[in-house]
Write an enzyme that holds these catalytic residues in place. Structure first.
Site, short mmCIF file in Angstrom:
data_model
loop_
_atom_site.label_atom_id
_atom_site.label_comp_id
_atom_site.label_asym_id
_atom_site.label_seq_id
_atom_site.Cartn_x
_atom_site.Cartn_y
_atom_site.Cartn_z
N SER A 70 0.80 -1.22 0.00
CA SER A 70 0.00 0.00 0.00
C SER A 70 0.83 1.27 0.00
O SER A 70 0.31 2.36 -0.26
CB SER A 70 -0.94 0.02 1.21
OG SER A 70 -0.22 0.15 2.41
N LYS A 84 1.37 4.36 6.97
CA LYS A 84 0.88 5.20 5.87
C LYS A 84 1.57 6.56 5.95
O LYS A 84 2.31 6.86 6.88
CB LYS A 84 -0.64 5.41 5.96
CG LYS A 84 -1.49 4.15 6.09
CD LYS A 84 -1.58 3.36 4.81
CE LYS A 84 -2.50 2.15 4.99
NZ LYS A 84 -2.49 1.26 3.81
#
Length: 207
Positions: free
Chosen positions: A47, A101
């Site tokens: 991701s 993230k």
């Protein structure tokens, strides 16, 4: 023979008192330092491509946003504010799974995200002709738009005390577009360097 047998437990007890307790204290201090000062994290998915690849091992600075009481979330000393562009580790507000993230926006920011391209306060972060590189100021994000940009964001103003977390692989990231904004105080730490990458071995790559 009986005297020798009886002496064995005494020798063991003496060894435990002399050696085991200091070892236990040292182990406890190491665990406390790992929980409060520096830790590591293994990237579980793609991701964050191309910045981070699956299997990457990264150094996490636990002091970046606050010095906490070991093994708790109690902040002893505030040491810094989350900044746009930081790569941070945190627990998902939906299921508690630890994630990594990028901080795409902080409190007060106005956010637009269209076809994977981010604009903050009316300013696109990618320059013309460099659509897959976003400039956060102190950090450059090398995006992966090979699977598109994922869900758009329109007209979002991030409230004070919150952050928007996005993956650099915009079309393949279960991020803040799905689980919502994250409390800035809940960030576990700041990922600072990649120290191991599959196929390359040990490295020391700054994020």
């Amino acid at each position: 023979m009986e005297s020798s047998t009886a002496a064995a437990p005494n020798r063991m007890l003496h060894w435990l008192k002399k050696e085991a307790l200091p070892l236990a204290v040292m182990l406890g201090l190491l665990l406390a330092a790992r929980d409060s000062l520096a830790n590591h994290y293994q990237v579980p998915s793609g991701s964050m491509q191309h910045t981070l690849m699956p299997g990457d091992r990264v150094v996490v600075d636990m002091r970046a946003y606050g010095l906490r009481l070991p093994f708790t979330s109690v902040e002893l000393l505030h040491t810094g504010q989350p900044q746009r562009g930081d790569v941070a580790v945190f627990d998902s507000p939906v299921d508690g799974i630890r994630l990594i993230k990028r901080i795409a926006a902080v409190g007060g920011d106005r956010v637009e995200l269209h076809e994977g391209h981010l604009s903050i306060n009316g300013q696109p972060l990618a320059e013309a002709g460099a659509a897959e590189i976003e400039d956060f100021g102190q950090h450059l994000a090398q995006l992966d738009l090979g699977q598109g940009g994922g869900p758009d964001i329109s007209g979002l103003t991030v409230p004070a005390g919150k952050v928007l977390m996005l993956g650099d692989h915009r079309g393949n990231s279960a991020d803040g577009r799905y689980f919502g904004l994250v409390d800035a105080s809940a960030l576990y730490g700041k990922a600072s360097r990649v120290y191991y990458r599959r196929g390359e071995g040990f490295t020391w790559q700054s994020l």
